[in-house]
Design a protein around this motif. Structure first.
Motif, PDB file in Angstrom:
ATOM      1  N   GLU A  99      37.612  53.559  36.836  1.00 47.09           N
ATOM      2  CA  GLU A  99      37.208  52.919  38.094  1.00 47.09           C
ATOM      3  C   GLU A  99      38.351  52.343  38.913  1.00 47.09           C
ATOM      4  O   GLU A  99      38.198  52.124  40.112  1.00 47.09           O
ATOM      5  CB  GLU A  99      36.161  51.831  37.802  1.00 47.09           C
ATOM      6  CG  GLU A  99      36.668  50.546  37.139  1.00 47.09           C
ATOM      7  CD  GLU A  99      36.887  50.646  35.621  1.00 47.09           C
ATOM      8  OE1 GLU A  99      36.767  51.750  35.082  1.00 47.09           O
ATOM      9  OE2 GLU A  99      37.194  49.619  35.001  1.00 47.09           O
ATOM     10  N   SER A 100      39.497  52.095  38.271  1.00 53.17           N
ATOM     11  CA  SER A 100      40.556  51.363  38.969  1.00 53.17           C
ATOM     12  C   SER A 100      41.937  51.804  38.488  1.00 53.17           C
ATOM     13  O   SER A 100      42.064  52.461  37.447  1.00 53.17           O
ATOM     14  CB  SER A 100      40.397  49.864  38.688  1.00 53.17           C
ATOM     15  OG  SER A 100      40.544  49.622  37.294  1.00 53.17           O
TER      16      SER A 100
ATOM     17  N   ARG B  26      42.470  50.498  35.069  1.00 54.53           N
ATOM     18  CA  ARG B  26      41.845  51.256  33.978  1.00 54.53           C
ATOM     19  C   ARG B  26      42.684  52.483  33.633  1.00 54.53           C
ATOM     20  O   ARG B  26      42.843  52.849  32.462  1.00 54.53           O
ATOM     21  CB  ARG B  26      40.420  51.656  34.386  1.00 54.53           C
ATOM     22  CG  ARG B  26      39.575  52.248  33.268  1.00 54.53           C
ATOM     23  CD  ARG B  26      39.303  51.305  32.119  1.00 54.53           C
ATOM     24  NE  ARG B  26      38.690  50.070  32.545  1.00 54.53           N
ATOM     25  CZ  ARG B  26      38.620  48.966  31.799  1.00 54.53           C
ATOM     26  NH1 ARG B  26      39.118  48.936  30.588  1.00 54.53           N
ATOM     27  NH2 ARG B  26      38.059  47.873  32.265  1.00 54.53           N
TER      28      ARG B  26
ATOM     29  N   ASP C 117      40.287  44.444  25.782  1.00 57.49           N
ATOM     30  CA  ASP C 117      40.126  44.098  27.188  1.00 57.49           C
ATOM     31  C   ASP C 117      38.925  43.197  27.470  1.00 57.49           C
ATOM     32  O   ASP C 117      39.077  42.136  28.049  1.00 57.49           O
ATOM     33  CB  ASP C 117      40.087  45.393  28.029  1.00 57.49           C
ATOM     34  CG  ASP C 117      39.593  45.195  29.452  1.00 57.49           C
ATOM     35  OD1 ASP C 117      39.938  44.167  30.055  1.00 57.49           O
ATOM     36  OD2 ASP C 117      38.866  46.066  29.964  1.00 57.49           O
ATOM     37  N   ARG C 118      37.715  43.610  27.090  1.00 59.20           N
ATOM     38  CA  ARG C 118      36.510  42.843  27.449  1.00 59.20           C
ATOM     39  C   ARG C 118      35.722  42.410  26.205  1.00 59.20           C
ATOM     40  O   ARG C 118      35.664  43.147  25.224  1.00 59.20           O
ATOM     41  CB  ARG C 118      35.586  43.696  28.320  1.00 59.20           C
ATOM     42  CG  ARG C 118      36.201  44.097  29.646  1.00 59.20           C
ATOM     43  CD  ARG C 118      35.223  44.882  30.495  1.00 59.20           C
ATOM     44  NE  ARG C 118      35.827  45.304  31.739  1.00 59.20           N
ATOM     45  CZ  ARG C 118      35.183  45.981  32.684  1.00 59.20           C
ATOM     46  NH1 ARG C 118      33.919  46.302  32.519  1.00 59.20           N
ATOM     47  NH2 ARG C 118      35.804  46.329  33.791  1.00 59.20           N
TER      48      ARG C 118
ATOM     49  N   ARG D  20      35.813  35.584  35.884  1.00 61.31           N
ATOM     50  CA  ARG D  20      36.681  35.329  37.045  1.00 61.31           C
ATOM     51  C   ARG D  20      35.943  34.520  38.102  1.00 61.31           C
ATOM     52  O   ARG D  20      36.550  33.728  38.821  1.00 61.31           O
ATOM     53  CB  ARG D  20      37.201  36.664  37.609  1.00 61.31           C
ATOM     54  CG  ARG D  20      38.229  37.297  36.688  1.00 61.31           C
ATOM     55  CD  ARG D  20      38.628  38.701  37.089  1.00 61.31           C
ATOM     56  NE  ARG D  20      39.546  39.257  36.097  1.00 61.31           N
ATOM     57  CZ  ARG D  20      39.936  40.516  36.042  1.00 61.31           C
ATOM     58  NH1 ARG D  20      39.489  41.398  36.922  1.00 61.31           N
ATOM     59  NH2 ARG D  20      40.772  40.923  35.117  1.00 61.31           N
TER      60      ARG D  20
ATOM     61  N   ASN E 180      39.510  42.404  41.586  1.00 57.39           N
ATOM     62  CA  ASN E 180      40.614  43.276  41.172  1.00 57.39           C
ATOM     63  C   ASN E 180      41.327  43.834  42.412  1.00 57.39           C
ATOM     64  O   ASN E 180      40.830  43.752  43.542  1.00 57.39           O
ATOM     65  CB  ASN E 180      40.180  44.393  40.204  1.00 57.39           C
ATOM     66  CG  ASN E 180      39.498  45.568  40.871  1.00 57.39           C
ATOM     67  OD1 ASN E 180      39.044  45.482  42.010  1.00 57.39           O
ATOM     68  ND2 ASN E 180      39.414  46.681  40.161  1.00 57.39           N
TER      69      ASN E 180
ATOM     70  N   ASP F  65      45.006  41.648  38.949  1.00 58.34           N
ATOM     71  CA  ASP F  65      45.438  42.876  38.243  1.00 58.34           C
ATOM     72  C   ASP F  65      46.956  43.033  38.286  1.00 58.34           C
ATOM     73  O   ASP F  65      47.603  43.005  37.267  1.00 58.34           O
ATOM     74  CB  ASP F  65      44.810  44.164  38.783  1.00 58.34           C
ATOM     75  CG  ASP F  65      43.492  44.517  38.099  1.00 58.34           C
ATOM     76  OD1 ASP F  65      43.089  43.787  37.164  1.00 58.34           O
ATOM     77  OD2 ASP F  65      42.849  45.494  38.510  1.00 58.34           O
TER      78      ASP F  65
HETATM   79  O1  AHR Z   1      38.425  44.544  32.450  1.00 62.46           O
HETATM   80  C1  AHR Z   1      39.549  44.540  33.263  1.00 62.46           C
HETATM   81  C2  AHR Z   1      39.166  44.902  34.651  1.00 62.46           C
HETATM   82  O2  AHR Z   1      38.536  46.158  34.672  1.00 62.46           O
HETATM   83  C3  AHR Z   1      40.302  45.053  35.624  1.00 62.46           C
HETATM   84  O3  AHR Z   1      40.702  43.855  36.185  1.00 62.46           O
HETATM   85  C4  AHR Z   1      39.687  45.951  36.640  1.00 62.46           C
HETATM   86  O4  AHR Z   1      40.593  46.510  37.541  1.00 62.46           O
HETATM   87  C5  AHR Z   1      39.085  46.942  35.707  1.00 62.46           C
HETATM   88  O5  AHR Z   1      38.246  47.816  36.266  1.00 62.46           O
END
Ligand code: AHR
Length: 335
Positions: free
Chosen positions: A57-58, A61, A135-136, A191, A241, A269
């Motif tokens: 997505e980014s 990522r 990460d999460r 956040r 982000n 980010d």
């Molecule tokens: O989990 C991290 C976040 O997930 C990042 O900040 C974002 O860019 C990504 O999609």
């Protein structure tokens, strides 16, 4: 405190390995889940790892995926199985189930959303496959369902951006719009919380609208277009982000306004495109979220595989950047 996690593969590794611990990545706290876990022998002498990624997505990522693939190579002793869930929880659950069925040695994943993982994590536990969160976080009552969680402190990232906005941009009343990350994801929840906490005592900060842009540039742009139509007097965009911030820049410019002057943008980010926009004055401030988790993940797995212990929570270090700091950092930026 951290407890030892034995792995089937580790039994032959010798007693010396049992004292190994992970010391590399920043700080940690709390217990290791400590179940005696083991998995199938999917890769011969290699350690087989199933990694269920959120998606693409980014920029963050993409950098995270590259870091993981570069670290968990055959040369380093890994047989990596990688899947992309396209930001859908059901795809990630399916991928994890497939790794369980294949009998991989370890499963690692970055949960697209926080809740709804207990059933599949129970299945991994029953199959004796250690799970590492990268990460999460997941929202669960039972922290024995995973061995460790490595990643940034998202609440702190939100606090740091909020402190900057409160101290530097809100010396007079400002109207803020918020581009939230994926609904239900740990970074979006945390956040938001951190930002609200850091700005709560400043009556000059008014959050007039908050909507998800799903961490993508395209959705960030679309949501910002709506904000610009609904609110002609926006002072600051807080984007969860860089990519959504970059989408907001496109929307602001299309509306005939100047990002960085008419409307300030703050993001989280620190990917190259975001840092370039900061150096160019279109973004005003960035708090970093470090995506380079691959080497630490490899070390965690090797430590566990040798019968060593790791901390239950490993927090990675993040920096923050204004325009001058971005200019200085850009030439050596890895991602
Ligand atoms: O989990 C991290 C976040 O997930 C990042 O900040 C974002 O860019 C990504 O999609």
């Amino acid at each position: 405190m951290a407890s030892t996690t034995f792995h089937k593969r580790a039994i032959t590794a010798g007693l010396a390995a049992l004292v190994l611990g992970l010391s590399a990545c920043a700080s940690g706290d709390g217990d290791s889940g400590g179940d005696d876990t083991g998995g199938g022998d999917g890769g011969g002498d290699l350690i087989s790892v199933g990694f269920a990624q959120v998606g693409a997505e980014s920029g963050w990522r993409t950098a995270n995926t590259t870091s993981i693939k570069d670290a968990l190579t055959k040369e380093e002793g890994f047989d990596l199985k990688f899947s992309d869930a396209q930001q859908k929880q059901e795809n990630q659950i399916q991928a994890i189930r497939s790794y369980i069925a294949q009998g991989v040695d370890y499963i690692a994943f970055s949960p697209v959303v926080e809740s709804g993982w207990d059933a599949v994590l129970e299945e991994a536990k029953t199959a004796d496959i250690p799970v590492i969160l990268t990460d999460r976080a997941v929202d669960t009552e039972d922290d024995s369902l995973y061995v460790t969680f490595i990643g940034s402190d998202f609440v702190e990232e939100g606090r740091r951006i909020g402190a900057y906005v409160s101290e530097t941009l809100a010396t007079e009343p400002i109207k803020v719009v918020e581009l939230q990350g994926t609904t239900g994801s740990a970074p979006a929840i945390d956040r938001k919380t951190g930002f609200e906490e850091a700005t709560a005592d400043n009556p000059n900060v008014e959050i007039i609208a908050s909507q998800t842009g799903n961490f993508t540039r395209a959705e960030g742009k679309t949501v910002m277009e709506g904000f610009l139509q609904a609110y002609p007097d926006i002072d600051v965009v807080y984007a969860h982000n860089d990519d959504m911030g970059l989408g907001a820049i496109e929307a602001i410019e299309a509306a005939g306004k100047v990002p960085g002057e008419d409307i300030k943008i703050v993001t989280i980010d620190g990917v190259k495109d975001g840092m370039q926009a900061l150096a160019d004055g279109k973004i005003t401030y960035i708090v970093e979220c470090n995506p380079l988790l691959g080497p630490d993940l490899a070390e965690i797995i090797k430590t566990l595989d040798s019968g060593g212990t790791v901390e239950k929570r490993i927090v990675t270090k993040d920096e923050e950047f204004d325009q001058e700091a971005a200019k200085a950092a850009l030439p050596d930026r890895q991602y």
